[in-house]
Write an enzyme that holds these catalytic residues in place. Structure first.
Site, PDB file in Angstrom:
ATOM      1  N   ARG A 111       0.857  -1.181   0.000  1.00 20.06           N
ATOM      2  CA  ARG A 111       0.000   0.000   0.000  1.00 20.06           C
ATOM      3  C   ARG A 111       0.898   1.237   0.000  1.00 20.06           C
ATOM      4  O   ARG A 111       1.971   1.229   0.626  1.00 20.06           O
ATOM      5  CB  ARG A 111      -0.867   0.027   1.259  1.00 20.06           C
ATOM      6  CG  ARG A 111      -2.043  -0.928   1.216  1.00 20.06           C
ATOM      7  CD  ARG A 111      -3.106  -0.444   0.243  1.00 20.06           C
ATOM      8  NE  ARG A 111      -4.295  -1.263   0.246  1.00 20.06           N
ATOM      9  CZ  ARG A 111      -4.538  -2.270  -0.611  1.00 20.06           C
ATOM     10  NH1 ARG A 111      -3.655  -2.572  -1.536  1.00 20.06           N
ATOM     11  NH2 ARG A 111      -5.658  -2.938  -0.552  1.00 20.06           N
ATOM     12  N   GLU A 166      -3.154   7.705  -3.980  1.00 24.93           N
ATOM     13  CA  GLU A 166      -3.516   7.371  -5.349  1.00 24.93           C
ATOM     14  C   GLU A 166      -4.997   7.648  -5.632  1.00 24.93           C
ATOM     15  O   GLU A 166      -5.819   7.506  -4.717  1.00 24.93           O
ATOM     16  CB  GLU A 166      -3.173   5.895  -5.645  1.00 24.93           C
ATOM     17  CG  GLU A 166      -3.847   4.895  -4.749  1.00 24.93           C
ATOM     18  CD  GLU A 166      -3.281   3.480  -4.942  1.00 24.93           C
ATOM     19  OE1 GLU A 166      -2.054   3.302  -4.809  1.00 24.93           O
ATOM     20  OE2 GLU A 166      -4.084   2.580  -5.226  1.00 24.93           O
ATOM     21  N   HIS A 181      -1.387   0.854  -9.818  1.00 22.16           N
ATOM     22  CA  HIS A 181      -1.985  -0.151  -8.924  1.00 22.16           C
ATOM     23  C   HIS A 181      -2.621  -1.292  -9.738  1.00 22.16           C
ATOM     24  O   HIS A 181      -3.847  -1.469  -9.722  1.00 22.16           O
ATOM     25  CB  HIS A 181      -3.021   0.502  -8.000  1.00 22.16           C
ATOM     26  CG  HIS A 181      -3.327  -0.328  -6.781  1.00 22.16           C
ATOM     27  ND1 HIS A 181      -3.717   0.199  -5.585  1.00 22.16           N
ATOM     28  CD2 HIS A 181      -3.292  -1.679  -6.584  1.00 22.16           C
ATOM     29  CE1 HIS A 181      -3.925  -0.756  -4.700  1.00 22.16           C
ATOM     30  NE2 HIS A 181      -3.674  -1.918  -5.290  1.00 22.16           N
TER      31      HIS A 181
HETATM   32  O1  GLV Z   1      -4.707  -3.859  -3.736  1.00 20.93           O
HETATM   33  C1  GLV Z   1      -5.524  -4.670  -3.991  1.00 20.93           C
HETATM   34  C2  GLV Z   1      -6.170  -5.517  -3.035  1.00 20.93           C
HETATM   35  O2  GLV Z   1      -6.033  -5.300  -1.826  1.00 20.93           O
HETATM   36  O3  GLV Z   1      -6.832  -6.442  -3.473  1.00 20.93           O
END
Ligand code: GLV
Length: 307
Positions: A226, A255, A273
């Site tokens: 994260r 983000e 991401h």
């Molecule tokens: O970042 C993506 C998730 O947590 O699935």
């Protein structure tokens, strides 16, 4: 189950939307239908905060289309007896693959090499591209040796890398990997530091100035966890001042806002991401959401229970 109200508060993968639509009474907004919503499907990035949960008095189950729990108000769910599921395992390989892609792109300067060919510079300059840095055989430090961390380690082992890690607990099943009791020690002893732990109060900004300095001018940071694991302002300074060698980032502090300073740097690779963003994995994640919903309404055991 066509009459069961399932809330999907924002657009998602069309396959999931379509399947939800065909099996349940799919609702897009909570305001008008709050009393008939018994289930909600949210993603891990937008999550479900206390307001979201309190607005749904009949909610029985919250299905997370993703793994991270940092944006989910688990306490409200627990207080109300709302069941929570997520989609672990099916995202492990993809996320670890992206970590490897970031490492190799960064060290071998794949994005810059691609541009060198496309721009015609290869032909114009008539010279070979400047030498880059070898990955095979380097030491990879992993922060968080859970499912994704272990998958990264396995891949790095295939590149003859040495593996070390820091985790809340020593993983006895991974005896060949060296454990460091602190992140700073881990960073001091690896070439590449991969962040693969979950985001909690304890791991917020765990990658701070001290860790970046320990990783050093030749070290690189890879983040597939994260954005808030990393103090992004410190990261920008460390990269600009040359105290850190480079960064490969799939996630960012705020983000989709990304620190503008990163755009001007040559020693970073930035991804939007996309750790789990393949058709195959998103389909498997969607199937898990559907399996959990159906299990709940058929009073069967949930497949991937969080709460
Ligand atoms: O970042 C993506 C998730 O947590 O699935």
């Amino acid at each position: 189950m066509e009459s069961i109200g399932v809330l999907l508060p924002y657009p998602t993968f069309p396959y999931l939307e379509h399947q939800l639509q065909s099996r349940f009474n799919l609702l897009r907004a909570s305001t008008k239908h709050a009393a008939s919503i018994r289930a909600a499907v949210v993603n891990a990035v937008d999550g479900a905060d206390a307001n979201f949960i309190h607005a749904l008095p009949m909610l029985e189950i919250l299905c997370i289309y993703g793994v991270g729990l940092d944006k989910i108000d688990l306490r409200s769910c627990a207080e109300r007896g709302i069941r929570v599921t997520n989609t672990p395992d099916v995202i492990t390989d993809e996320t670890a693959d992206v970590a490897m892609a970031l490492i190799i792109s960064l060290l071998r300067r794949i994005c810059q090499c691609d541009l060198y060919v496309r721009s015609g510079n290869w032909k114009r300059q008539g010279s070979s591209y400047p030498l880059t840095t070898k990955f095979s055989g380097k030491t990879v430090g992993i922060l968080g040796l859970g499912r994704i961390g272990k998958a990264v380690a396995k891949r790095a082992e295939a590149f003859n890398c040495k593996i070390c890690y820091h985790s809340r607990i020593v993983k006895t099943e991974c005896g060949s990997y060296k454990y460091y009791p602190s992140v700073v020690e881990l960073a001091s002893n690896c070439d590449i530091l991969v962040v693969a732990c979950s985001l909690t109060v304890e791991t917020h900004h765990i990658i701070n100035r001290e860790v970046m300095n320990a990783l050093g001018p030749k070290g690189v940071l890879i983040n597939v966890g994260r954005g808030k694991h990393v103090d992004e302002a410190e990261l920008v300074s460390a990269l600009i001042e040359g105290r850190l060698g480079g960064a490969g980032l799939d996630v960012f502090h705020d983000e989709p806002d990304v620190s503008q300073e990163l755009f001007g740097l040559d020693n970073v690779v930035l991804l939007p991401h996309v750790g789990s963003a393949t058709v195959e994995t998103r389909t498997a994640m969607a199937d898990l959401v559907l399996a959990n919903l159906e299990a709940h309404f058929l009073a069967k055991p949930l497949v991937t229970l969080v709460l």
